[in-house]
Design a protein around this motif. Structure first.
Motif, mmCIF file in Angstrom:
data_model
loop_
_atom_site.group_PDB
_atom_site.id
_atom_site.type_symbol
_atom_site.label_atom_id
_atom_site.label_comp_id
_atom_site.label_asym_id
_atom_site.label_seq_id
_atom_site.Cartn_x
_atom_site.Cartn_y
_atom_site.Cartn_z
ATOM 1 N N UNK A 180 83.993 26.902 29.382
ATOM 2 C CA UNK A 180 84.904 27.749 30.144
ATOM 3 C C UNK A 180 84.580 27.569 31.618
ATOM 4 N N UNK A 181 85.563 27.124 32.396
ATOM 5 C CA UNK A 181 85.371 26.935 33.830
ATOM 6 C C UNK A 181 85.775 28.225 34.543
ATOM 7 N N UNK A 203 79.459 28.223 29.895
ATOM 8 C CA UNK A 203 80.160 28.598 31.118
ATOM 9 C C UNK A 203 79.814 27.598 32.214
ATOM 10 N N UNK A 204 80.848 27.122 32.916
ATOM 11 C CA UNK A 204 80.681 26.259 34.077
ATOM 12 C C UNK A 204 81.179 27.031 35.288
ATOM 13 N N UNK A 205 80.246 27.502 36.099
ATOM 14 C CA UNK A 205 80.579 28.323 37.259
ATOM 15 C C UNK A 205 79.994 27.688 38.505
ATOM 16 N N UNK A 206 80.512 28.055 39.678
ATOM 17 C CA UNK A 206 80.036 27.443 40.916
ATOM 18 C C UNK A 206 78.537 27.620 41.108
ATOM 19 N N UNK A 244 89.937 28.125 33.861
ATOM 20 C CA UNK A 244 90.583 29.398 34.200
ATOM 21 C C UNK A 244 90.720 29.600 35.704
ATOM 22 N N UNK A 245 90.311 28.628 36.492
ATOM 23 C CA UNK A 245 90.247 28.799 37.945
ATOM 24 C C UNK A 245 91.622 28.578 38.574
ATOM 25 N N UNK A 246 92.038 29.511 39.415
ATOM 26 C CA UNK A 246 93.323 29.395 40.115
ATOM 27 C C UNK A 246 93.133 28.817 41.511
#
Length: 351
Positions: A180-181, A203-206, A244-246
């Motif tokens: 999940x980005x 989870x792939x987060x900044x 999921x990133x806008x």
């Protein structure tokens, strides 16, 4: 016409102001819903500010609606006064095309009718859930199971179904590795749902600042994408990536994380193009896809699944007077993880 109090924007810059809007008189298959809670979605901001094209003002956003049926048309058979119900991102479709007959009304070939910012079959401009009442045909209303409180049910009508639908379609479950980005309003629901479906979730987060949250929500692993070693370590790892990133990201870098026959599906909808190199796809037979919400049948399935598995979004309930503040915080990623408006606070703004 039925009068409804609402909060609306009158230009792309806002701010919100109190206003009265008109809902149509009930047609034979319509239900009147007293709105109790309305979730705030990033799509509300994109639409109101013209990021996805021109809109007509004043605009009442809101397509995560939970409330109580207070009146029904004479031909309504699915709902009764007092029922706990929800309305999501659409309030109608042509109901005649092949996609509608498949129960995929969100992909109506003649264009589904959005809950706000659209023109319905009666020629009226639709207005959304930042309001006290809404009139919707019964076929586009869903039942909220007893196991879900109305405040947490509201965000499921967009954030929930937007992530549930691709997870179901691409077979998230035991033996599948799902990434999940982004861990925001959509991302945290994707983590909860994929975990409940039995997938191994990453989870792939900044950064790692939300790592503790991600693991508590059900993630098995958590990586920071601002670390270049992440993309080297995870290359070819995932069967499914849900972005999921806008905002604009390097899609080609994320495509490199897919295993053979893996799919990266975009549910976030940035205004900017996302360039894709063909050689990010050809090796390993990778796919780059998109997904909207689900149809009405799948939305009901999602609500039932959430009730059965005890899944609910993490919410912060706010008063109707704080919508501008909430929008600013959404843009600053300062919410964990979904704002929900308590519509009962609307009336005090009209006193």
């Amino acid at each position: 016409m039925i009068q409804s109090h609402a909060r609306a924007v009158f230009n792309p810059e806002g701010p919100f102001k109190s206003t009265t809007i008109e809902r149509r008189d009930l047609q034979p298959y319509d239900v009147l819903i007293e709105i109790k809670y309305a979730g705030i979605c990033h799509s509300d901001i994109h639409t109101a500010r013209g990021d996805w094209g021109p809109v007509q003002y004043p605009l009442v956003p809101g397509h995560e609606i939970a409330g109580i049926v207070t009146q029904v048309g004479p031909e309504v058979t699915k709902y009764s006064v007092g029922d706990r119900v929800g309305v999501g991102c659409m309030v109608d479709s042509c109901r005649e095309c092949v996609n509608c007959h498949k129960g995929e009304e969100q992909y109506c070939l003649n264009g589904m009718t959005g809950t706000y910012g659209a023109t319905d079959r009666y020629g009226q401009y639709t207005q959304g859930g930042y309001s006290t009442h809404i009139v919707v045909t019964e076929d586009f209303v869903v039942k909220i199971p007893d196991g879900l409180e109305l405040d947490v049910a509201a965000p499921l009508l967009c954030a929930g179904i937007t992530t549930y639908s691709p997870l179901r379609h691409w077979g998230a479950g035991p033996g599948k590795k799902v990434a999940v980005v982004g861990l925001g309003g959509l991302g945290h629901m994707a983590v909860k749902l994929a975990h409940a479906m039995g997938a191994e979730v990453t989870v792939l987060s900044q950064s790692l600042k939300k790592k503790e949250d991600g693991l508590q929500l059900g993630a098995d692993h958590y990586y920071a994408t601002n670390d270049p070693e992440t993309f080297e370590k995870l290359a070819g790892s995932f069967d499914l990536i849900v972005n999921t990133v806008s905002a604009e990201i390097d899609i080609n870098a994320y495509l490199s994380l897919l295993a053979l026959d893996g799919t990266l599906v975009n549910v976030g909808a940035p205004a900017e193009p996302l360039p894709v190199q063909v050689f990010s796809l050809i090796p390993h037979r990778r796919s780059f896809a998109g997904s909207m919400i689900g149809g009405i049948r799948e939305t009901q399935e999602m609500l039932n699944f959430c009730a059965e598995h005890g899944i609910a979004p993490e919410i912060e309930v706010i008063s109707a007077s704080r919508i501008d503040e909430a929008w600013d915080r959404v843009l600053a990623s300062d919410v964990r993880y979904r704002f929900v408006i308590d519509i009962s606070t609307m009336e005090s703004l009209f006193a």
